[in-house]
Motif scaffolding. Structure first.
Motif, PDB file in Angstrom:
ATOM      1  N   TRP A  76     -31.398   2.979  74.996  1.00  0.00           N
ATOM      2  CA  TRP A  76     -31.347   3.459  73.617  1.00  0.00           C
ATOM      3  C   TRP A  76     -29.977   3.151  73.026  1.00  0.00           C
ATOM      4  CZ3 TRP A  76     -34.644   6.829  70.527  1.00  0.00           C
ATOM      5  CH2 TRP A  76     -35.939   6.970  71.069  1.00  0.00           C
ATOM      6  N   ILE A  77     -29.948   3.045  71.704  1.00  0.00           N
ATOM      7  CA  ILE A  77     -28.704   2.775  70.995  1.00  0.00           C
ATOM      8  C   ILE A  77     -28.498   3.812  69.892  1.00  0.00           C
ATOM      9  CG2 ILE A  77     -28.857   0.282  71.412  1.00  0.00           C
ATOM     10  CD1 ILE A  77     -29.730   0.011  68.434  1.00  0.00           C
ATOM     11  N   SER A  78     -27.249   3.938  69.472  1.00  0.00           N
ATOM     12  CA  SER A  78     -26.932   4.698  68.269  1.00  0.00           C
ATOM     13  C   SER A  78     -26.604   3.682  67.186  1.00  0.00           C
ATOM     14  CB  SER A  78     -25.739   5.629  68.506  1.00  0.00           C
ATOM     15  OG  SER A  78     -25.390   6.307  67.308  1.00  0.00           O
ATOM     16  N   ALA A  79     -27.416   3.655  66.131  1.00  0.00           N
ATOM     17  CA  ALA A  79     -27.263   2.664  65.066  1.00  0.00           C
ATOM     18  C   ALA A  79     -26.692   3.316  63.812  1.00  0.00           C
ATOM     19  CB  ALA A  79     -28.610   2.025  64.745  1.00  0.00           C
ATOM     20  N   THR A  80     -25.700   2.672  63.228  1.00  0.00           N
ATOM     21  CA  THR A  80     -25.112   3.125  61.971  1.00  0.00           C
ATOM     22  C   THR A  80     -25.414   2.090  60.892  1.00  0.00           C
ATOM     23  OG1 THR A  80     -23.313   4.248  63.143  1.00  0.00           O
ATOM     24  CG2 THR A  80     -22.991   3.804  60.799  1.00  0.00           C
ATOM     25  N   ILE A  81     -26.055   2.538  59.826  1.00  0.00           N
ATOM     26  CA  ILE A  81     -26.476   1.632  58.759  1.00  0.00           C
ATOM     27  C   ILE A  81     -25.867   2.097  57.442  1.00  0.00           C
ATOM     28  CG2 ILE A  81     -28.445   0.654  57.519  1.00  0.00           C
ATOM     29  CD1 ILE A  81     -30.150   1.311  60.014  1.00  0.00           C
ATOM     30  N   LEU A  82     -25.167   1.199  56.770  1.00  0.00           N
ATOM     31  CA  LEU A  82     -24.647   1.447  55.425  1.00  0.00           C
ATOM     32  C   LEU A  82     -25.547   0.728  54.435  1.00  0.00           C
ATOM     33  CD1 LEU A  82     -20.812   0.964  56.044  1.00  0.00           C
ATOM     34  CD2 LEU A  82     -21.968   3.108  55.520  1.00  0.00           C
ATOM     35  N   VAL A  83     -26.035   1.460  53.430  1.00  0.00           N
ATOM     36  CA  VAL A  83     -27.029   0.881  52.536  1.00  0.00           C
ATOM     37  C   VAL A  83     -26.891   1.482  51.137  1.00  0.00           C
ATOM     38  CG1 VAL A  83     -28.736   2.617  53.256  1.00  0.00           C
ATOM     39  CG2 VAL A  83     -29.514   0.481  52.235  1.00  0.00           C
ATOM     40  N   PRO A  84     -27.080   0.686  50.091  1.00  0.00           N
ATOM     41  CA  PRO A  84     -27.115   1.251  48.735  1.00  0.00           C
ATOM     42  C   PRO A  84     -28.216   2.305  48.625  1.00  0.00           C
ATOM     43  CG  PRO A  84     -26.899  -1.132  48.630  1.00  0.00           C
ATOM     44  CD  PRO A  84     -27.159  -0.788  50.069  1.00  0.00           C
ATOM     45  N   ASP A  85     -27.947   3.334  47.862  1.00  0.00           N
ATOM     46  CA  ASP A  85     -28.854   4.476  47.772  1.00  0.00           C
ATOM     47  C   ASP A  85     -30.274   4.075  47.378  1.00  0.00           C
ATOM     48  OD1 ASP A  85     -29.381   7.324  47.781  1.00  0.00           O
ATOM     49  OD2 ASP A  85     -29.505   7.169  45.603  1.00  0.00           O
ATOM     50  N   GLU A  86     -30.422   3.044  46.556  1.00  0.00           N
ATOM     51  CA  GLU A  86     -31.750   2.660  46.073  1.00  0.00           C
ATOM     52  C   GLU A  86     -32.656   2.123  47.184  1.00  0.00           C
ATOM     53  OE1 GLU A  86     -31.729  -1.149  43.725  1.00  0.00           O
ATOM     54  OE2 GLU A  86     -29.556  -0.921  43.964  1.00  0.00           O
ATOM     55  N   PHE A  87     -32.059   1.676  48.301  1.00  0.00           N
ATOM     56  CA  PHE A  87     -32.857   1.136  49.403  1.00  0.00           C
ATOM     57  C   PHE A  87     -32.981   2.116  50.567  1.00  0.00           C
ATOM     58  CE2 PHE A  87     -30.708  -2.687  47.543  1.00  0.00           C
ATOM     59  CZ  PHE A  87     -31.837  -3.221  46.929  1.00  0.00           C
ATOM     60  N   LEU A  88     -32.457   3.323  50.404  1.00  0.00           N
ATOM     61  CA  LEU A  88     -32.419   4.267  51.521  1.00  0.00           C
ATOM     62  C   LEU A  88     -33.815   4.602  52.044  1.00  0.00           C
ATOM     63  CD1 LEU A  88     -30.849   6.142  53.398  1.00  0.00           C
ATOM     64  CD2 LEU A  88     -30.934   7.894  51.599  1.00  0.00           C
ATOM     65  N   GLY A  89     -34.767   4.821  51.145  1.00  0.00           N
ATOM     66  CA  GLY A  89     -36.121   5.172  51.567  1.00  0.00           C
ATOM     67  C   GLY A  89     -36.744   4.115  52.462  1.00  0.00           C
ATOM     68  N   SER A  90     -36.545   2.841  52.111  1.00  0.00           N
ATOM     69  CA  SER A  90     -37.099   1.747  52.913  1.00  0.00           C
ATOM     70  C   SER A  90     -36.450   1.681  54.289  1.00  0.00           C
ATOM     71  CB  SER A  90     -36.901   0.412  52.185  1.00  0.00           C
ATOM     72  OG  SER A  90     -37.601   0.400  50.956  1.00  0.00           O
ATOM     73  N   VAL A  91     -35.146   1.969  54.346  1.00  0.00           N
ATOM     74  CA  VAL A  91     -34.434   1.947  55.626  1.00  0.00           C
ATOM     75  C   VAL A  91     -34.906   3.090  56.524  1.00  0.00           C
ATOM     76  CG1 VAL A  91     -32.178   2.227  56.726  1.00  0.00           C
ATOM     77  CG2 VAL A  91     -32.412   0.760  54.713  1.00  0.00           C
ATOM     78  N   LEU A  92     -35.072   4.272  55.942  1.00  0.00           N
ATOM     79  CA  LEU A  92     -35.553   5.411  56.727  1.00  0.00           C
ATOM     80  C   LEU A  92     -36.947   5.134  57.289  1.00  0.00           C
ATOM     81  CD1 LEU A  92     -34.395   8.438  54.507  1.00  0.00           C
ATOM     82  CD2 LEU A  92     -33.273   7.492  56.534  1.00  0.00           C
ATOM     83  N   LYS A  93     -37.805   4.536  56.472  1.00  0.00           N
ATOM     84  CA  LYS A  93     -39.165   4.214  56.938  1.00  0.00           C
ATOM     85  C   LYS A  93     -39.124   3.190  58.070  1.00  0.00           C
ATOM     86  CE  LYS A  93     -43.746   2.696  55.404  1.00  0.00           C
ATOM     87  NZ  LYS A  93     -43.947   1.810  56.564  1.00  0.00           N
ATOM     88  N   LEU A  94     -38.270   2.179  57.934  1.00  0.00           N
ATOM     89  CA  LEU A  94     -38.144   1.164  58.977  1.00  0.00           C
ATOM     90  C   LEU A  94     -37.709   1.793  60.297  1.00  0.00           C
ATOM     91  CD1 LEU A  94     -38.013  -1.799  59.961  1.00  0.00           C
ATOM     92  CD2 LEU A  94     -35.678  -1.889  59.055  1.00  0.00           C
ATOM     93  N   CYS A  95     -36.721   2.676  60.235  1.00  0.00           N
ATOM     94  CA  CYS A  95     -36.224   3.318  61.458  1.00  0.00           C
ATOM     95  C   CYS A  95     -37.278   4.246  62.067  1.00  0.00           C
ATOM     96  CB  CYS A  95     -34.947   4.098  61.158  1.00  0.00           C
ATOM     97  SG  CYS A  95     -33.527   3.057  60.736  1.00  0.00           S
ATOM     98  N   ASP A 143     -24.537  -1.624  62.527  1.00  0.00           N
ATOM     99  CA  ASP A 143     -23.697  -1.623  63.722  1.00  0.00           C
ATOM    100  C   ASP A 143     -24.329  -0.675  64.734  1.00  0.00           C
ATOM    101  OD1 ASP A 143     -21.581  -2.245  65.387  1.00  0.00           O
ATOM    102  OD2 ASP A 143     -20.317  -0.621  64.616  1.00  0.00           O
ATOM    103  N   TYR A 144     -24.140  -0.970  66.016  1.00  0.00           N
ATOM    104  CA  TYR A 144     -24.744  -0.084  67.014  1.00  0.00           C
ATOM    105  C   TYR A 144     -23.929  -0.095  68.298  1.00  0.00           C
ATOM    106  CZ  TYR A 144     -26.646  -4.088  69.620  1.00  0.00           C
ATOM    107  OH  TYR A 144     -26.783  -5.233  70.361  1.00  0.00           O
ATOM    108  N   GLN A 145     -24.173   0.917  69.117  1.00  0.00           N
ATOM    109  CA  GLN A 145     -23.586   0.975  70.451  1.00  0.00           C
ATOM    110  C   GLN A 145     -24.595   1.597  71.407  1.00  0.00           C
ATOM    111  OE1 GLN A 145     -20.063   3.374  70.101  1.00  0.00           O
ATOM    112  NE2 GLN A 145     -21.189   5.281  69.801  1.00  0.00           N
ATOM    113  N   MET A 146     -24.525   1.172  72.657  1.00  0.00           N
ATOM    114  CA  MET A 146     -25.433   1.705  73.667  1.00  0.00           C
ATOM    115  C   MET A 146     -25.104   3.169  73.944  1.00  0.00           C
ATOM    116  SD  MET A 146     -27.584  -0.669  74.730  1.00  0.00           S
ATOM    117  CE  MET A 146     -28.094   0.086  76.262  1.00  0.00           C
ATOM    118  N   THR A 147     -26.155   3.967  74.141  1.00  0.00           N
ATOM    119  CA  THR A 147     -25.947   5.389  74.437  1.00  0.00           C
ATOM    120  C   THR A 147     -26.493   5.790  75.808  1.00  0.00           C
ATOM    121  OG1 THR A 147     -28.012   5.971  73.296  1.00  0.00           O
ATOM    122  CG2 THR A 147     -25.971   6.031  72.004  1.00  0.00           C
TER     123      THR A 147
END
Length: 206
Positions: free
Chosen positions: A12-31, A78-82
């Motif tokens: 498993w990894i810990s992923a950090t994603i920076l995204v413009p607010d207008e695309f946040l919903g799509s990113v949450l759904k993808l994750c 960005d991500y790192q192994m956990t």
């Protein structure tokens, strides 16, 4: 031996994603679709920073491409192994003309196996050129087929030189062609293009 396996663990990894607010919903759904667990969500002006725990298996092939697609290229990742966690994982094989293709075997979560298998079979149906015989493309777990597509055969007009209405001769030629295709399907080899291997592993998601 499956009977001797206590458990299967996956990275498993810990992923950090920076995204413009207008695309946040799509990113949450993808994750969420990739079995992610949301850990944090903060804002800095018009940008959001979201932190998710994700199985590496769900990220390694096409997660970054999908992330760029749903955010029009504005997200950073960005991500790192956990560590490792137990998972309900199974080995899924792809069979082309009843022959297993080892390069396309994948370890998948049981809950996503049917969807993943169906997607790979559909993609391979598009990528493998037609032959002179039907080609079944199957996804299987153990001995159980969970998805199937069939690539239709190319048809050669063996009656082209039969002039007039000699239906008996035409029928004999068609029966002979049918028998020949049956033998070709049994003994013929299927040529799989090199680009089909990576393309089949990348899942298109709407």
């Amino acid at each position: 031996d499956v009977m001797k396996i206590d458990r299967i663990e996956e990275p498993w990894i810990s992923a950090t994603i920076l995204v413009p607010d207008e695309f946040l919903g799509s990113v949450l759904k993808l994750c969420e679709d990739r079995r992610g667990r949301q850990k944090d969500l903060t804002y800095a002006g018009s940008r959001a920073m979201v932190v998710y725990d994700l199985p590496l298996n769900e990220v390694v092939f096409d997660f970054y491409d999908r992330l760029k697609s749903v955010t029009r290229g504005y997200a950073s990742f960005d991500y790192q192994m956990t560590g490792y966690e137990p998972g309900d994982l199974v080995k899924m094989q792809i069979l082309v003309n009843a022959e297993p293709v080892d390069a396309l075997s994948v370890i998948v979560h049981r809950g996503r196996a049917e969807q993943r298998g169906r997607g790979m079979c559909e993609k391979l149906k598009e990528l493998i050129p037609r032959h002179l015989f039907k080609i079944p493309v199957q996804a299987a777990i153990g001995g159980k087929v969970i998805a199937r597509e069939t690539i239709s055969a190319l048809r050669k007009d063996v009656t082209a030189k039969c002039y007039g209405g000699d239906i008996t001769r035409k029928r004999k030629l068609l029966d002979k062609q049918k028998e020949g295709k049956k033998k070709m399907r049994q003994f013929g080899r299927v040529n799989i293009p090199q680009d089909a291997f990576i393309s089949a592993l990348k899942m298109d998601e709407n």
